[in-house]
Design an enzyme around this catalytic site. Structure first.
Site, PDB file in Angstrom:
ATOM      1  N   ASP A  42       0.837  -1.202   0.000  1.00 47.48           N
ATOM      2  CA  ASP A  42       0.000   0.000   0.000  1.00 47.48           C
ATOM      3  C   ASP A  42       0.870   1.249   0.000  1.00 47.48           C
ATOM      4  O   ASP A  42       1.599   1.499   0.953  1.00 47.48           O
ATOM      5  CB  ASP A  42      -0.906  -0.005   1.229  1.00 47.48           C
ATOM      6  CG  ASP A  42      -1.974  -1.065   1.118  1.00 47.48           C
ATOM      7  OD1 ASP A  42      -2.759  -1.004   0.166  1.00 47.48           O
ATOM      8  OD2 ASP A  42      -2.017  -1.966   1.976  1.00 47.48           O
ATOM      9  N   MET A  62     -12.438  -1.619  -3.441  1.00 45.92           N
ATOM     10  CA  MET A  62     -12.186  -1.324  -2.028  1.00 45.92           C
ATOM     11  C   MET A  62     -13.420  -1.697  -1.201  1.00 45.92           C
ATOM     12  O   MET A  62     -14.529  -1.288  -1.537  1.00 45.92           O
ATOM     13  CB  MET A  62     -11.899   0.176  -1.829  1.00 45.92           C
ATOM     14  CG  MET A  62     -10.591   0.681  -2.378  1.00 45.92           C
ATOM     15  SD  MET A  62      -9.108  -0.147  -1.763  1.00 45.92           S
ATOM     16  CE  MET A  62      -9.214   0.133   0.002  1.00 45.92           C
ATOM     17  N   PHE A 107      -6.230   3.131   5.795  1.00 45.13           N
ATOM     18  CA  PHE A 107      -5.830   2.464   7.031  1.00 45.13           C
ATOM     19  C   PHE A 107      -6.184   0.978   7.003  1.00 45.13           C
ATOM     20  O   PHE A 107      -7.175   0.583   6.373  1.00 45.13           O
ATOM     21  CB  PHE A 107      -6.526   3.113   8.246  1.00 45.13           C
ATOM     22  CG  PHE A 107      -6.250   4.578   8.347  1.00 45.13           C
ATOM     23  CD1 PHE A 107      -5.092   5.041   8.957  1.00 45.13           C
ATOM     24  CD2 PHE A 107      -7.122   5.497   7.767  1.00 45.13           C
ATOM     25  CE1 PHE A 107      -4.812   6.401   9.011  1.00 45.13           C
ATOM     26  CE2 PHE A 107      -6.856   6.861   7.817  1.00 45.13           C
ATOM     27  CZ  PHE A 107      -5.694   7.321   8.441  1.00 45.13           C
ATOM     28  N   ASP A 112     -10.254  -5.518  -1.314  1.00 47.69           N
ATOM     29  CA  ASP A 112      -9.256  -5.030  -0.360  1.00 47.69           C
ATOM     30  C   ASP A 112      -9.941  -4.261   0.771  1.00 47.69           C
ATOM     31  O   ASP A 112     -10.573  -3.225   0.525  1.00 47.69           O
ATOM     32  CB  ASP A 112      -8.280  -4.112  -1.117  1.00 47.69           C
ATOM     33  CG  ASP A 112      -7.151  -3.572  -0.254  1.00 47.69           C
ATOM     34  OD1 ASP A 112      -7.020  -3.996   0.911  1.00 47.69           O
ATOM     35  OD2 ASP A 112      -6.400  -2.713  -0.767  1.00 47.69           O
ATOM     36  N   GLY A 113      -9.786  -4.783   1.999  1.00 45.12           N
ATOM     37  CA  GLY A 113     -10.284  -4.072   3.182  1.00 45.12           C
ATOM     38  C   GLY A 113     -11.229  -4.913   4.013  1.00 45.12           C
ATOM     39  O   GLY A 113     -12.297  -5.301   3.543  1.00 45.12           O
TER      40      GLY A 113
HETATM   41  C1  DX5 Z   1      -6.355   0.234   2.994  1.00 45.44           C
HETATM   42  C2  DX5 Z   1      -5.396  -0.691   2.271  1.00 45.44           C
HETATM   43  C3  DX5 Z   1      -5.560  -2.118   2.570  1.00 45.44           C
HETATM   44  C4  DX5 Z   1      -5.352  -2.477   4.029  1.00 45.44           C
HETATM   45  C5  DX5 Z   1      -6.199  -3.663   4.300  1.00 45.44           C
HETATM   46  O1  DX5 Z   1      -6.302   1.491   2.428  1.00 45.44           O
HETATM   47  O2  DX5 Z   1      -5.575  -0.530   0.863  1.00 45.44           O
HETATM   48  O3  DX5 Z   1      -4.704  -2.907   1.739  1.00 45.44           O
HETATM   49  O4  DX5 Z   1      -4.037  -2.795   4.354  1.00 45.44           O
HETATM   50  O5  DX5 Z   1      -6.075  -3.962   5.649  1.00 45.44           O
HETATM   51  P1  DX5 Z   1      -7.181  -4.797   6.418  1.00 45.44           P
HETATM   52  O6  DX5 Z   1      -7.199  -6.175   5.799  1.00 45.44           O
HETATM   53  O7  DX5 Z   1      -6.700  -4.798   7.822  1.00 45.44           O
HETATM   54  O8  DX5 Z   1      -8.484  -4.090   6.229  1.00 45.44           O
HETATM   55 ZN    ZN Z   2      -4.501  -1.948  -0.446  1.00 46.76          ZN
END
Ligand code: DX5
Ligand code: ZN
Length: 220
Positions: free
Chosen positions: A37, A139, A145, A177-178
């Site tokens: 990231d 997303m 975060f 992702d997320g």
């Molecule tokens: C958030 C990032 C993600 C994040 C996912 O902006 O793009 O890749 O690291 O973390 P988790 O799996 O803890 O939600």
């Molecule tokens: Zn990510």
């Protein structure tokens, strides 16, 4: 093409004081990709790492890198990371005026282009670009975060996107992702998701290999 969910641990939840140990751990645990990231403090209210840190990661890694740009000025960052030869670079559609041009540029480097969509963004906005894309990153949290709550509108989005991809007879992969964990992985697979990014679930678990394995579920 494998017949199971692919797993991309997100380094954002790794211990940056023990980054080498954590990169080796996810590779030894047989992850499919390493999700990196990149945040610039402008597009998202957080700041992470640049090539100075990702270059040594790329030397340790025995799995391909999946670079997720969360930045303004995408072209600058693509040029910065291209020499590291990641498998994927994804950029956010919300921050790009010339996505088609940038996709071509990424492909010219021999890298697979991908576009990321925030939870509010419409798949219609990238529909005409799908034939040029190797992956779409949906997303399931607001970017910025790790450890946030999963936003479940991604199930419907992935289902609709998969339908379009099939109708167009494309091989574009869908990555989510997320907030991904063993609690939502089955429904994500059933919604047509191919790649699961997961940060806190994997790195906060007692056993990294077991956590990764729990996401590698089979397609019917
Ligand atoms: C958030 C990032 C993600 C994040 C996912 O902006 O793009 O890749 O690291 O973390 P988790 O799996 O803890 O939600
Ligand atoms: Zn990510």
């Amino acid at each position: 093409m494998t017949n199971r969910m692919l797993v991309a641990p997100s380094l954002l939840s790794a211990d940056f004081g023990n980054l080498e140990r954590d990169v080796r751990a996810i590779c030894e645990a047989d992850c499919d990709l390493i999700h990196v990231d990149v945040m610039d403090g402008h597009f998202v209210p957080n700041l992470t790492i640049g090539p100075v840190v990702v270059e040594p990661i790329s030397r340790i890694a025995t799995r391909p890198l999946d670079i997720h740009l969360m930045v303004q000025n995408n072209t600058f960052f693509v040029e910065l990371f291209a020499p590291l030869k990641p498998k994927y670079i994804s950029f956010h559609i919300e921050e790009e005026k010339h996505p088609h041009r940038l996709i071509s540029k990424i492909r010219e480097y021999g890298i697979s282009p991908a576009i990321a969509l925030n939870p509010h963004s419409r798949i219609e906005d990238i529909e005409y670009l799908l034939p040029e894309l190797d992956m779409v990153l949906l997303m399931s949290v607001n970017p910025g975060f790790g450890g946030q709550k999963f936003i479940s509108n991604v199930y419907d989005k992935a289902t609709r996107l998969k339908k379009i991809i099939r109708e167009k007879k494309l091989s574009t992969l869908i990555e989510v992702d997320g907030g991904v964990s063993n609690k939502n992985i089955n429904e994500l697979l059933n919604s047509g998701v191919d790649i699961a990014v997961s940060g806190s679930y994997i790195f906060k678990s007692q056993n990294i290999k077991q956590a990764i394995d729990s996401l590698k579920i089979e397609k019917n």
